[in-house]
Design a protein around this motif. Structure first.
Motif, PDB file in Angstrom:
ATOM      1  N   ARG A   1     -19.320  10.170   0.003  1.00 41.96           N
ATOM      2  CA  ARG A   1     -19.972   8.861  -0.029  1.00 41.96           C
ATOM      3  C   ARG A   1     -20.518   8.600  -1.416  1.00 41.96           C
ATOM      4  N   VAL A   2     -20.760   7.331  -1.687  1.00 40.66           N
ATOM      5  CA  VAL A   2     -21.416   6.941  -2.921  1.00 40.66           C
ATOM      6  C   VAL A   2     -22.923   7.148  -2.713  1.00 40.66           C
ATOM      7  N   ARG A   3     -23.554   7.855  -3.613  1.00 42.01           N
ATOM      8  CA  ARG A   3     -24.994   8.084  -3.520  1.00 42.01           C
ATOM      9  C   ARG A   3     -25.741   7.037  -4.339  1.00 42.01           C
ATOM     10  N   ASP A   4     -25.247   6.787  -5.539  1.00 46.23           N
ATOM     11  CA  ASP A   4     -25.800   5.769  -6.424  1.00 46.23           C
ATOM     12  C   ASP A   4     -24.672   5.364  -7.380  1.00 46.23           C
ATOM     13  N   PRO A   5     -24.890   4.423  -8.288  1.00 42.74           N
ATOM     14  CA  PRO A   5     -23.770   3.946  -9.116  1.00 42.74           C
ATOM     15  C   PRO A   5     -23.047   5.031  -9.925  1.00 42.74           C
ATOM     16  N   ASP A   6     -23.700   6.161 -10.196  1.00 37.77           N
ATOM     17  CA  ASP A   6     -23.094   7.206 -11.026  1.00 37.77           C
ATOM     18  C   ASP A   6     -22.788   8.499 -10.287  1.00 37.77           C
ATOM     19  N   THR A   7     -23.166   8.585  -9.015  1.00 36.49           N
ATOM     20  CA  THR A   7     -23.082   9.857  -8.290  1.00 36.49           C
ATOM     21  C   THR A   7     -22.463   9.669  -6.917  1.00 36.49           C
ATOM     22  N   VAL A   8     -21.572  10.609  -6.562  1.00 38.68           N
ATOM     23  CA  VAL A   8     -21.034  10.648  -5.205  1.00 38.68           C
ATOM     24  C   VAL A   8     -21.346  12.012  -4.599  1.00 38.68           C
ATOM     25  N   VAL A   9     -21.392  12.053  -3.279  1.00 36.27           N
ATOM     26  CA  VAL A   9     -21.606  13.286  -2.525  1.00 36.27           C
ATOM     27  C   VAL A   9     -20.275  13.658  -1.901  1.00 36.27           C
ATOM     28  N   VAL A  10     -19.827  14.891  -2.113  1.00 34.18           N
ATOM     29  CA  VAL A  10     -18.536  15.346  -1.589  1.00 34.18           C
ATOM     30  C   VAL A  10     -18.747  16.636  -0.815  1.00 34.18           C
ATOM     31  N   MET A  11     -18.155  16.714   0.374  1.00 33.33           N
ATOM     32  CA  MET A  11     -18.200  17.956   1.141  1.00 33.33           C
ATOM     33  C   MET A  11     -17.514  19.058   0.341  1.00 33.33           C
ATOM     34  N   CYS A  12     -18.079  20.255   0.406  1.00 34.74           N
ATOM     35  CA  CYS A  12     -17.547  21.367  -0.375  1.00 34.74           C
ATOM     36  C   CYS A  12     -17.998  22.674   0.267  1.00 34.74           C
ATOM     37  N   PRO A  13     -17.096  23.619   0.509  1.00 31.39           N
ATOM     38  CA  PRO A  13     -17.522  24.905   1.049  1.00 31.39           C
ATOM     39  C   PRO A  13     -18.585  25.533   0.142  1.00 31.39           C
ATOM     40  N   LEU A  14     -19.600  26.119   0.745  1.00 28.63           N
ATOM     41  CA  LEU A  14     -20.706  26.694  -0.032  1.00 28.63           C
ATOM     42  C   LEU A  14     -20.239  27.688  -1.080  1.00 28.63           C
TER      43      LEU A  14
END
Length: 115
Positions: A42-55
């Motif tokens: 998802r888009v978190r803010d105009p410059d940052t996205v959140v991506v699922m990633c194995p720990l």
């Protein structure tokens, strides 16, 4: 969607191109991509996205490429990381989304896919 989020979301959609059954939606009020209702990014803010990633990959990626990947205290211990969406090359973001897709997609869909 506000214009300031649209360029980040456009890059996410471009990076997800070719992944089976990608759906557009929202998460925490911002644009998101999902596979069969399961969160990918998802888009978190105009410059940052959140991506699922194995720990186990998250720590390695943040150490190897801190110019692209990071986390805040909120994300510590969770299988997702923050990505500087305009800094990361599209090919690298596509690789991260493919890994997220493999992590989140139902096993039958993964098995029948070439992703």
């Amino acid at each position: 969607m506000s214009d300031d989020l649209s360029s980040a979301f456009a890059k996410l959609k471009a990076a997800a191109e070719g992944l089976p059954e990608i759906e557009e939606g929202t998460s925490y009020g911002t644009p998101a991509l999902k596979v069969r209702k399961k969160f990918l990014c998802r888009v978190r803010d105009p410059d940052t996205v959140v991506v699922m990633c194995p720990l186990e990959e998250k720590e390695v990626l943040m150490e190897a490429a801190p110019q692209f990947y990071f986390e805040t205290d909120h994300y510590k211990g969770w299988p997702s990381m923050l990505v500087r969406v305009h800094a990361v090359p599209l090919e690298e973001l596509a690789l991260r989304l493919r890994r997220a897709w493999l992590m989140q997609a139902p096993k039958r869909l993964v098995k029948g896919s070439s992703a």
